[in-house]
Design a protein around this motif. Sequence first.
Motif, short mmCIF file in Angstrom:
data_model
loop_
_atom_site.label_atom_id
_atom_site.label_comp_id
_atom_site.label_asym_id
_atom_site.label_seq_id
_atom_site.Cartn_x
_atom_site.Cartn_y
_atom_site.Cartn_z
N HIS A 1 0.86 -1.18 0.00
CA HIS A 1 0.00 0.00 0.00
C HIS A 1 0.90 1.24 0.00
O HIS A 1 1.82 1.33 0.80
N PHE A 2 0.62 2.18 -0.89
CA PHE A 2 1.38 3.42 -1.01
C PHE A 2 0.43 4.61 -0.86
O PHE A 2 -0.78 4.49 -1.06
N GLN A 3 0.98 5.77 -0.51
CA GLN A 3 0.24 7.02 -0.55
C GLN A 3 1.06 8.03 -1.32
O GLN A 3 2.29 8.03 -1.24
N GLU A 4 0.35 8.89 -2.05
CA GLU A 4 1.04 9.94 -2.79
C GLU A 4 1.15 11.15 -1.86
O GLU A 4 0.15 11.62 -1.33
N VAL A 5 2.38 11.61 -1.64
CA VAL A 5 2.63 12.74 -0.75
C VAL A 5 3.50 13.77 -1.46
O VAL A 5 4.20 13.45 -2.42
N ARG A 6 3.43 14.98 -0.96
CA ARG A 6 4.23 16.05 -1.54
C ARG A 6 5.56 16.14 -0.81
O ARG A 6 5.61 16.21 0.41
N ASP A 7 6.65 16.12 -1.56
CA ASP A 7 7.98 16.24 -0.98
C ASP A 7 8.18 17.68 -0.52
O ASP A 7 7.98 18.63 -1.30
N SER A 8 8.58 17.86 0.74
CA SER A 8 8.70 19.21 1.30
C SER A 8 9.86 20.00 0.69
O SER A 8 9.84 21.23 0.69
N VAL A 9 10.86 19.32 0.16
CA VAL A 9 12.01 20.01 -0.41
C VAL A 9 11.76 20.41 -1.87
O VAL A 9 11.88 21.56 -2.25
N SER A 10 11.40 19.42 -2.69
CA SER A 10 11.25 19.68 -4.13
C SER A 10 9.86 20.19 -4.51
O SER A 10 9.68 20.78 -5.56
N GLY A 11 8.86 19.90 -3.67
CA GLY A 11 7.49 20.29 -4.00
C GLY A 11 6.81 19.32 -4.94
O GLY A 11 5.65 19.50 -5.29
N GLU A 12 7.53 18.28 -5.35
CA GLU A 12 6.98 17.28 -6.26
C GLU A 12 6.19 16.23 -5.48
O GLU A 12 6.45 16.00 -4.30
N TYR A 13 5.24 15.60 -6.16
CA TYR A 13 4.50 14.52 -5.53
C TYR A 13 5.23 13.21 -5.78
O TYR A 13 5.78 12.99 -6.86
N GLU A 14 5.25 12.34 -4.75
CA GLU A 14 5.90 11.04 -4.89
C GLU A 14 5.09 10.00 -4.13
O GLU A 14 4.39 10.31 -3.18
#
Length: 121
Positions: free
Chosen positions: A47-60
């Motif tokens: 199970h995964f969740q899509e989260v926003r990276d606090s440094v790059s601002g990209e979703y991963e």
Amino acid sequence: MAAATQSLLNARVRVVLRRHFREMPIDIMRGIVTDVTTAGIIISGRHFQEVRDSVSGEYEERPLTKHTKVYFIPYSSMKYIDVIMPQSREEDLADKVELNPVLETPIKEYTFAPISGRKAR
């Protein structure tokens, strides 16, 4: 539909689940389809969740657990399914995503809770 879902058997997939509110996290199941039923599919995966990276601002996509488990996913819970073909660009991306570190604090589903200390009117 039966022939289409039967072709998923033993396929490596990425299943994006429906969400009912914008505030809910995007939940993704990744794994191998081990069985197909009239109500849904069974996968061995994570199970995964899509989260926003606090440094790059990209979703991963980040896994919620280290270990593979068996999940039943009803068709009504699925937004869409990506079949990951061997030796494709998507397979390379999936391999990288599955190496991401486990998400320390998963985002909980959006729920309504009473505010403590207030009386109902």
